[in-house]
Scaffold this active site. Structure first.
Site, mmCIF file in Angstrom:
data_model
loop_
_atom_site.group_PDB
_atom_site.id
_atom_site.type_symbol
_atom_site.label_atom_id
_atom_site.label_comp_id
_atom_site.label_asym_id
_atom_site.label_seq_id
_atom_site.Cartn_x
_atom_site.Cartn_y
_atom_site.Cartn_z
ATOM 1 C CD GLU A 1 -2.918 -1.238 2.145
ATOM 2 O OE1 GLU A 1 -2.756 -0.547 3.213
ATOM 3 O OE2 GLU A 1 -3.777 -2.191 1.980
ATOM 4 C CD GLU B 1 -4.076 -6.636 2.468
ATOM 5 O OE1 GLU B 1 -3.010 -6.695 2.349
ATOM 6 O OE2 GLU B 1 -4.797 -5.827 3.295
#
Length: 392
Positions: free
Chosen positions: A190, A314
């Site tokens: 991220e 994810e």
């Protein structure tokens, strides 16, 4: 309101569900919930006819995959225990073949040191050490489970000039190659949120350059990443938390170009686990919000990296560890089945469920007993296989 009416309403609202496309997983869910409601009495149950002559999509061997958070490195806590419990292995084998992603926020605070022992593997509050012994156990677990490991490298190791410092990663790659382990790789978790985690602000342009550096290094290790004839992913990314924040996802792929990553990855959750409500888990508007995101990411990936696969790298019901007493119950199966179907219809080759173990959204509890969504996954693996049909 009847199940038939709800099905009809949703079908008419969603333009991308042409010919009222439903996966076998969704149909199974309708049958299960319909049977439950009919037992309760007073509810009409939908009749679904499946057109088995026209397939809406094919999926890969590793379509249903999982994650385990890199926070287990250096902790040595239950339930993972260095990937040694027999129950953990037995549960993992139910999902084979699958990709398992060992990564997450903690991956950017892990370094490799093959000379350290396990008792030294926690340097301080923020940095953990992956030892050679741990890496060996991780790879043995992966092999014995019939899974393929994709490991997230630390992207916050930076030079004074702001470039990625690949020194530690190359040590791990050399060790992995010498051991003849089969591993694929990611770089950073991220990155569009690095600055929120007190990390450096790595721009999309800079991260793309870092990925090119990693790709050139990986090219020196031909054996790494080759799992089977049907699995060709050696490098995946960028694993952004969103598709729109600062246009990071788009800018990264535009700067990267084609042929660097083998799979384009992004993360998806419906809502915050700390504020989620039960009604959210069967709200069709919430579910339908995923449709545009899946298609948008796919089209962006196709434009800038057309040779790559597209993955949900994810994903689960709610971020922040999941929603207690919701994400770990049967009601979450509604979200999960819908997501699998939509991903398949949008030609996603892999969906990595957060997580296999750990948190309220796990497939196993802390005693390594199965939670409801594990039954959903196993059922999908065994029954749905590679074929997704349309409803008549």
């Amino acid at each position: 309101q009847s199940l038939t009416q709800k099905t009809s309403q949703r079908s008419s609202r969603v333009g991308t569900r042409s010919e009222q496309c439903y996966t076998m997983a969704e149909i199974d869910f309708l049958i299960i919930i319909g049977g439950y409601l009919s037992v309760c009495g007073g509810v009409k149950v939908a009749t679904v006819e499946v057109d088995t002559l026209h397939l809406a999509a094919h999926t890969s061997d590793h379509f249903l995959s999982v994650t385990i958070d890199a926070g287990v490195i250096g902790e040595h806590l239950d339930p993972v225990q260095n990937f040694t419990p027999p129950r953990l292995l037995n549960m993992a084998r139910l999902l084979a073949p699958a990709v398992w992603r060992l990564g997450g926020t903690s991956e950017d605070y892990v370094i490799f040191n093959h000379s350290m022992n396990a008792s030294q593997s926690r340097l301080d509050r923020d940095v953990a050490v992956l030892t050679a012994n741990q890496w060996d156990k991780i790879n043995c677990f992966s092999r014995d489970a019939g899974w393929h490991l994709i490991y997230g490298l630390n992207a916050l190791l930076r030079t004074k000039e702001g470039r990625w410092d690949s020194t530690n990663a190359e040590q791990l790659l050399n060790y992995t190659s010498n051991k003849e382990y089969t591993v694929s790789w990611e770089l950073g978790n991220e990155p569009d949120l690095f600055y929120e985690h007190s990390g450096p602000n790595v721009t999309a342009s800079q991260l793309a350059k870092d990925f090119k550096t990693l790709r050139s290094i990986l090219n020196r290790f031909p054996s790494l990443g080759k799992a089977s004839e049907s699995f060709h992913v050696k490098l995946a990314g960028p694993d952004t938390a969103t598709l729109t924040r600062d246009n990071y996802f788009r800018d990264f792929l535009q700067e990267l170009g084609d042929g660097v990553v083998d799979a384009v990855t992004w993360h998806q959750y419906y809502e915050n686990g700390h504020t989620a409500k039960e009604k959210d888990f069967y709200n069709p508007d919430l579910l339908d919000g995923l449709i545009g995101s899946l298609a948008g990411a796919r089209e962006t990936a196709k434009k800038y990296s057309p040779s790559s696969e597209i993955w949900l790298g994810e994903t689960s019901s709610a971020y922040g560890g999941g929603a207690s007493n919701l994400s770990d119950t049967f009601i979450a199966g509604n979200l999960w089945l819908d997501k699998l179907g939509l991903a398949a219809l949008n030609n996603y080759t892999t969906v990595c469920r957060q997580t296999f173990v750990g948190g309220n959204y796990a497939l196993l509890d802390r005693d390594l007993h199965p939670l409801p969504d594990l039954f959903v996954v196993v059922h999908a693996c065994r029954i749905i296989s590679h074929l997704y049909c349309t409803s008549a």
